[in-house]
Write a protein that holds these residues in place. Structure first.
Motif, mmCIF file in Angstrom:
data_model
loop_
_atom_site.group_PDB
_atom_site.id
_atom_site.type_symbol
_atom_site.label_atom_id
_atom_site.label_comp_id
_atom_site.label_asym_id
_atom_site.label_seq_id
_atom_site.Cartn_x
_atom_site.Cartn_y
_atom_site.Cartn_z
ATOM 1 N N ALA A 1 0.821 -1.210 0.000
ATOM 2 C CA ALA A 1 0.000 0.000 0.000
ATOM 3 C C ALA A 1 0.854 1.259 0.000
ATOM 4 O O ALA A 1 0.579 2.217 -0.739
ATOM 5 N N LEU A 2 1.907 1.264 0.817
ATOM 6 C CA LEU A 2 2.759 2.454 0.922
ATOM 7 C C LEU A 2 3.633 2.634 -0.316
ATOM 8 O O LEU A 2 3.632 3.707 -0.937
ATOM 9 N N ILE A 3 4.368 1.598 -0.688
ATOM 10 C CA ILE A 3 5.289 1.716 -1.828
ATOM 11 C C ILE A 3 4.517 1.895 -3.133
ATOM 12 O O ILE A 3 4.838 2.770 -3.944
ATOM 13 N N GLY A 4 3.485 1.077 -3.336
ATOM 14 C CA GLY A 4 2.697 1.202 -4.560
ATOM 15 C C GLY A 4 2.021 2.552 -4.672
ATOM 16 O O GLY A 4 1.982 3.160 -5.752
ATOM 17 N N GLY A 5 1.487 3.050 -3.540
ATOM 18 C CA GLY A 5 0.815 4.345 -3.571
ATOM 19 C C GLY A 5 1.771 5.496 -3.815
ATOM 20 O O GLY A 5 1.504 6.373 -4.656
ATOM 21 N N LEU A 6 2.884 5.514 -3.117
ATOM 22 C CA LEU A 6 3.842 6.624 -3.254
ATOM 23 C C LEU A 6 4.512 6.625 -4.629
ATOM 24 O O LEU A 6 4.630 7.680 -5.272
ATOM 25 N N VAL A 7 4.961 5.458 -5.097
ATOM 26 C CA VAL A 7 5.603 5.393 -6.418
ATOM 27 C C VAL A 7 4.592 5.712 -7.518
ATOM 28 O O VAL A 7 4.904 6.431 -8.478
ATOM 29 N N GLY A 8 3.378 5.204 -7.385
ATOM 30 C CA GLY A 8 2.346 5.506 -8.373
ATOM 31 C C GLY A 8 2.006 6.981 -8.410
ATOM 32 O O GLY A 8 1.797 7.559 -9.486
ATOM 33 N N LEU A 9 1.972 7.616 -7.233
ATOM 34 C CA LEU A 9 1.692 9.055 -7.164
ATOM 35 C C LEU A 9 2.788 9.850 -7.858
ATOM 36 O O LEU A 9 2.514 10.808 -8.587
ATOM 37 N N ALA A 10 4.039 9.444 -7.650
ATOM 38 C CA ALA A 10 5.159 10.162 -8.259
ATOM 39 C C ALA A 10 5.209 9.947 -9.769
ATOM 40 O O ALA A 10 5.395 10.898 -10.544
ATOM 41 N N VAL A 11 5.025 8.712 -10.211
ATOM 42 C CA VAL A 11 5.120 8.400 -11.636
ATOM 43 C C VAL A 11 3.937 8.988 -12.406
ATOM 44 O O VAL A 11 4.079 9.366 -13.573
ATOM 45 N N GLY A 12 2.769 9.092 -11.749
ATOM 46 C CA GLY A 12 1.587 9.611 -12.436
ATOM 47 C C GLY A 12 1.736 11.033 -12.921
ATOM 48 O O GLY A 12 1.046 11.457 -13.853
ATOM 49 N N TYR A 13 2.649 11.791 -12.339
ATOM 50 C CA TYR A 13 2.868 13.172 -12.758
ATOM 51 C C TYR A 13 3.759 13.271 -14.001
ATOM 52 O O TYR A 13 3.920 14.355 -14.558
ATOM 53 N N SER A 14 4.345 12.168 -14.430
ATOM 54 C CA SER A 14 5.266 12.191 -15.570
ATOM 55 C C SER A 14 4.833 11.153 -16.601
ATOM 56 O O SER A 14 4.861 9.944 -16.320
ATOM 57 N N PHE A 15 4.442 11.607 -17.803
ATOM 58 C CA PHE A 15 4.050 10.679 -18.853
ATOM 59 C C PHE A 15 5.247 9.859 -19.332
ATOM 60 O O PHE A 15 5.099 8.689 -19.706
ATOM 61 N N ALA A 16 6.434 10.456 -19.326
ATOM 62 C CA ALA A 16 7.635 9.717 -19.732
ATOM 63 C C ALA A 16 7.912 8.567 -18.769
ATOM 64 O O ALA A 16 8.244 7.457 -19.184
ATOM 65 N N ALA A 17 7.760 8.833 -17.467
ATOM 66 C CA ALA A 17 7.981 7.783 -16.467
ATOM 67 C C ALA A 17 6.937 6.675 -16.596
ATOM 68 O O ALA A 17 7.245 5.493 -16.421
ATOM 69 N N MET A 18 5.702 7.025 -16.930
ATOM 70 C CA MET A 18 4.657 6.014 -17.102
ATOM 71 C C MET A 18 4.964 5.113 -18.292
ATOM 72 O O MET A 18 4.779 3.895 -18.239
#
Length: 270
Positions: free
Chosen positions: A83-100
């Motif tokens: 929950a913590l790692i998936g949520g935090l990494v997903g939140l960070a990556v969601g702001y960058s289309f290149a990272a997605m």
């Protein structure tokens, strides 16, 4: 303070009242189970009554509580990590289309490897212990939580953030009051699935790695051809999942989604 307490109390009451629908679904499940028992017999599928009796006998043993606690602890720890790692990494990556775009093939690779293969690798890396269970849970459940959160952030309504910025809201305030409220609709359903995955993977890892827990107890029941006891252990697993989901996940979700109650017309229930 009093108004907020009464509001929470009312939402808690509605939550428990909605449990009648869940009880109806469980009753239907037991009816189908009884039909299967009558069609195939005790050896293939014991009756619900026989299984409940076996469960009752298990609950009278101190070893049962110890095994259930051990499995639940490992599964819950893996779930919290997910929950913590998936949520935090997903939140960070969601702001960058290149990272997605970079993350999508990596998720495909992780999802393409079956959990049993991760268990074998984790046993080689960490031995037969807690590390094997936690690693397998994290690898199995992380992609689901991560993908849902990242997609929710990427498809958020940016006009709401522009409006909040115009009223002087800072970055952290916009994330907490605008983004997190939109992400919650995707995050918590994925957590419910990740919770079930955590317990299933924990039991599978215990069974294959010979780790003391419900998985090892299932292996012994299988060796003794005791089908009723095997299903009784499954009942205990499901009970643990229900306790965590409805005692932790849903109450927290209700706090994050209070705006849905305000936006819902009076008298209309989902």
């Amino acid at each position: 303070m009093t108004t907020a307490f009464l509001d929470r109390l009312a939402r808690l009451g509605r939550f428990f009242w909605s449990g009648w629908v869940g009880l109806a679904g469980i009753s239907l499940f037991f009816a189908v189970w009884q039909y299967g028992h009558e069609a195939y017999g005790d050896f293939i599928l014991p009756s619900p009554i026989a299984t409940l009796i076996a469960t009752w006998h298990l609950l009278h043993s101190a070893d049962t509580w110890r095994l259930v606690a051990a499995t639940s602890e490992r599964a819950f720890q893996g779930f919290i990590l997910t929950a913590l790692i998936g949520g935090l990494v997903g939140l960070a990556v969601g702001y960058s289309f290149a990272a997605m775009r970079l993350a999508r093939p990596l998720l495909t690779i992780i999802l393409g490897v079956p959990p049993i293969a991760w268990i074998v690798l984790a046993m080689i890396w960490f031995g037969s212990g807690r590390g094997t269970v936690l690693t397998t849970i994290l690898v199995a459940a992380f992609p689901l939580v991560f993908a849902n959160v990242a997609e929710a952030v990427a498809t958020r309504d940016r006009s709401l953030e522009d409006m909040a910025r115009a009223f002087g809201a800072g970055p952290m305030q916009r994330i907490w009051t605008i983004v997190m409220r939109q992400v919650a609709g995707h995050y918590f359903p994925s957590l419910a699935i990740a919770l079930g995955t955590s317990f299933k993977v924990a039991v599978m890892a215990e069974l294959l790695a010979n780790i003391e827990g419900i998985g090892l107890a299932l292996a012994m029941s299988r060796a003794n051809l005791d089908v009723a006891q095997s299903i009784a252990w499954v009942v205990l697993i499901v009970a643990a999942i229900i306790i965590v989901e409805y005692g932790l996940v849903h109450p927290v979700r209700a706090e994050f989604e209070r705006w849905r109650e305000a936006a819902r017309p009076w008298g209309i229930k989902r």
